[in-house]
Design an enzyme around this catalytic site. Sequence first.
Site, mmCIF file in Angstrom:
data_model
loop_
_atom_site.group_PDB
_atom_site.id
_atom_site.type_symbol
_atom_site.label_atom_id
_atom_site.label_comp_id
_atom_site.label_asym_id
_atom_site.label_seq_id
_atom_site.Cartn_x
_atom_site.Cartn_y
_atom_site.Cartn_z
ATOM 1 N N ASN A 3 -12.172 -1.393 1.908
ATOM 2 C CA ASN A 3 -12.374 -0.757 3.217
ATOM 3 C C ASN A 3 -11.458 0.456 3.416
ATOM 4 O OD1 ASN A 3 -9.991 -2.110 3.567
ATOM 5 N ND2 ASN A 3 -10.773 -3.598 5.028
ATOM 6 N N GLN A 60 -1.158 -10.392 15.646
ATOM 7 C CA GLN A 60 -2.582 -10.327 15.939
ATOM 8 C C GLN A 60 -3.150 -11.723 16.069
ATOM 9 O OE1 GLN A 60 -3.610 -6.005 13.936
ATOM 10 N NE2 GLN A 60 -4.658 -7.765 13.191
ATOM 11 N N ARG A 76 -0.281 -0.911 9.813
ATOM 12 C CA ARG A 76 0.141 -2.198 10.364
ATOM 13 C C ARG A 76 1.008 -1.942 11.587
ATOM 14 N NH1 ARG A 76 -3.540 -3.965 8.134
ATOM 15 N NH2 ARG A 76 -3.603 -5.522 6.479
ATOM 16 N N HIS A 103 -8.195 -4.659 16.004
ATOM 17 C CA HIS A 103 -8.163 -4.308 14.574
ATOM 18 C C HIS A 103 -9.590 -4.335 14.005
ATOM 19 C CE1 HIS A 103 -5.859 -5.053 10.531
ATOM 20 N NE2 HIS A 103 -6.716 -4.061 10.457
HETATM 21 P P1 NDP Z 1 -2.944 1.792 -1.416
HETATM 22 O O1 NDP Z 1 -2.217 0.742 -2.171
HETATM 23 O O2 NDP Z 1 -3.986 2.584 -2.110
HETATM 24 O O3 NDP Z 1 -1.915 2.836 -0.791
HETATM 25 C C1 NDP Z 1 -0.704 2.482 -0.264
HETATM 26 C C2 NDP Z 1 0.230 3.660 -0.473
HETATM 27 O O4 NDP Z 1 1.401 3.445 0.283
HETATM 28 C C3 NDP Z 1 0.641 3.830 -1.928
HETATM 29 O O5 NDP Z 1 0.415 5.169 -2.292
HETATM 30 C C4 NDP Z 1 2.111 3.486 -1.870
HETATM 31 O O6 NDP Z 1 2.899 4.209 -2.733
HETATM 32 C C5 NDP Z 1 2.473 3.935 -0.485
HETATM 33 N N1 NDP Z 1 3.753 3.408 -0.027
HETATM 34 C C6 NDP Z 1 4.237 2.159 -0.130
HETATM 35 N N2 NDP Z 1 5.452 2.087 0.424
HETATM 36 C C7 NDP Z 1 5.753 3.311 0.882
HETATM 37 C C8 NDP Z 1 6.882 3.865 1.528
HETATM 38 N N3 NDP Z 1 7.944 3.110 1.814
HETATM 39 N N4 NDP Z 1 6.842 5.180 1.865
HETATM 40 C C9 NDP Z 1 5.765 5.936 1.554
HETATM 41 N N5 NDP Z 1 4.665 5.468 0.926
HETATM 42 C C10 NDP Z 1 4.669 4.168 0.599
HETATM 43 O O7 NDP Z 1 -3.554 1.057 -0.149
HETATM 44 P P2 NDP Z 1 -4.621 1.589 0.913
HETATM 45 O O8 NDP Z 1 -4.423 3.039 1.102
HETATM 46 O O9 NDP Z 1 -5.973 1.090 0.577
HETATM 47 O O10 NDP Z 1 -4.135 0.783 2.195
HETATM 48 C C11 NDP Z 1 -2.857 1.031 2.762
HETATM 49 C C12 NDP Z 1 -2.551 0.059 3.875
HETATM 50 O O11 NDP Z 1 -3.443 0.277 4.955
HETATM 51 C C13 NDP Z 1 -2.762 -1.427 3.517
HETATM 52 O O12 NDP Z 1 -1.644 -1.969 2.861
HETATM 53 C C14 NDP Z 1 -2.978 -2.037 4.866
HETATM 54 O O13 NDP Z 1 -1.736 -2.364 5.468
HETATM 55 C C15 NDP Z 1 -3.626 -0.922 5.667
HETATM 56 N N6 NDP Z 1 -5.070 -1.169 5.850
HETATM 57 C C16 NDP Z 1 -5.555 -1.261 7.128
HETATM 58 C C17 NDP Z 1 -6.872 -1.569 7.345
HETATM 59 C C18 NDP Z 1 -7.444 -1.626 8.736
HETATM 60 O O14 NDP Z 1 -8.506 -2.199 8.933
HETATM 61 N N7 NDP Z 1 -6.798 -1.029 9.718
HETATM 62 C C19 NDP Z 1 -7.796 -1.835 6.228
HETATM 63 C C20 NDP Z 1 -7.216 -1.577 4.935
HETATM 64 C C21 NDP Z 1 -5.888 -1.304 4.768
HETATM 65 P P3 NDP Z 1 2.943 3.985 -4.281
HETATM 66 O O15 NDP Z 1 1.855 3.030 -4.654
HETATM 67 O O16 NDP Z 1 2.750 5.377 -4.762
HETATM 68 O O17 NDP Z 1 4.280 3.407 -4.537
#
Ligand code: NDP
Length: 400
Positions: free
Chosen positions: A147, A314, A285, A333
Amino acid sequence: MAKVVCVLYDDPVTGYPKSYARDDVPKLERYPDGQSLPSPKGIDFQPGQLLGSVSGALGLRKFLEGNGHKLVVTSDKDGPDSVLERELPDADIVISQPFWPAYMTAARIAKSPKLKLIVTAGIGSDHTDLQAAMERGITVAEVTYCNSISVAEHVVMMILSLVRNYIPSYQWVIDRGWNIADCVARSYDLEGMAVGTVAAGRIGLGVLRRLKPFDVKLHYTDRHRLSPDIERELGLTFHANVESLVRVCDVVTINCPLHPETEHLFNEALLGKMKRGAYIVNTARGKICDRDAIARALESGRLAGYAGDVWFPQPPPQDHPWRTMPHHGMTPHISGTSLSAQARYAAGTREILECWFEGRPIRNEYLVVDAGKLAGVGAHSYSAGNATGGSDEAARFKRG
Ligand code: NDP
């Protein structure tokens, strides 16, 4: 045979739908980076059906019961008397969606001696105490990418809604008014603004790509830098830390996972470094932001608007300040649980279960915790530890 406890949100108040607004959902070939879509051996639902609520049962009932497993589906998840708590002592597998999370705290994991697998039907496994799961050798998996684009679309919608002052303007129509000055006194163009994303993973990059045609200045920060080709193509400015990003951005969108490193990242101090009148859109989140600091920043004018669909806990209690703070555009959400997204994560959950029962490896990109440590997407994007603290407050929702 396994006992599977599946925690899902309630059916619509008008009952489980008998028909839908559209006859189909588009069939995607692949995700944008080439990753393949969920590929279970079969599915027992029609894409486009409501699957994430109790009666939808994620389309898993026939598959699980047909293979002799016991499936318990409930929305009653919070508090010591909840169905979830009662079912945990002999549960082998717990499944829930982040929209209506089964908070799997260390205490609950300790009450579940048979528990071996926790599946997030969606993305974001922060509702599970990952540290406790690692220590108990429980596998945690989520449906990576299912998603991400659903959320990226929602982020763009919320940025435009805030900057252009859509929701209060819509309200004037409902109130039978024609109050143009009231509507436009807080309405701007997005064009020319600096927009930054905290994290440029699947969602963050999806947001950057979608915003490019709006002629904005695009910024990002992440633990890993994007390729020079992507930076050039989108005209991105990279920031080594979030402080540097927020100082220059008119709009900040938060797209990192919640883990100990990002919990309360947007606190009073960081908000104080933002431009006056900046906007925040947080669909990642709720707990990445300090709840009360956000409300205060909207009241003082430090922020011109805040929108998102994620809260902590939530469901949030009735008196959660984000329900009533000024200039917000909050929804429950929902961004990652469109009917389109549900079809993908229901299929992904089925794929994970098929692998588990047949003793085949779960795709590495779906793993968050395995064999006692962070694995797959978990090893890349999360940090070890626990982010479930305070989740028991969700039980207050029931009490009003
Ligand atoms: P990804 O794993 O593709 O992306 C997460 C990114 O966050 C990675 O690039 C990671 O960096 C980066 N990251 C982690 N920690 C840090 C930090 N401290 N500072 C900066 N960047 C950081 O996941 P998605 O993009 O698919 O999803 C991200 C988040 O969105 C999920 O974990 C979830 O919490 C939320 N989400 C919400 C939804 C909703 O319905 N509202 C649905 C889906 C997701 P790297 O890997 O480069 O270390």
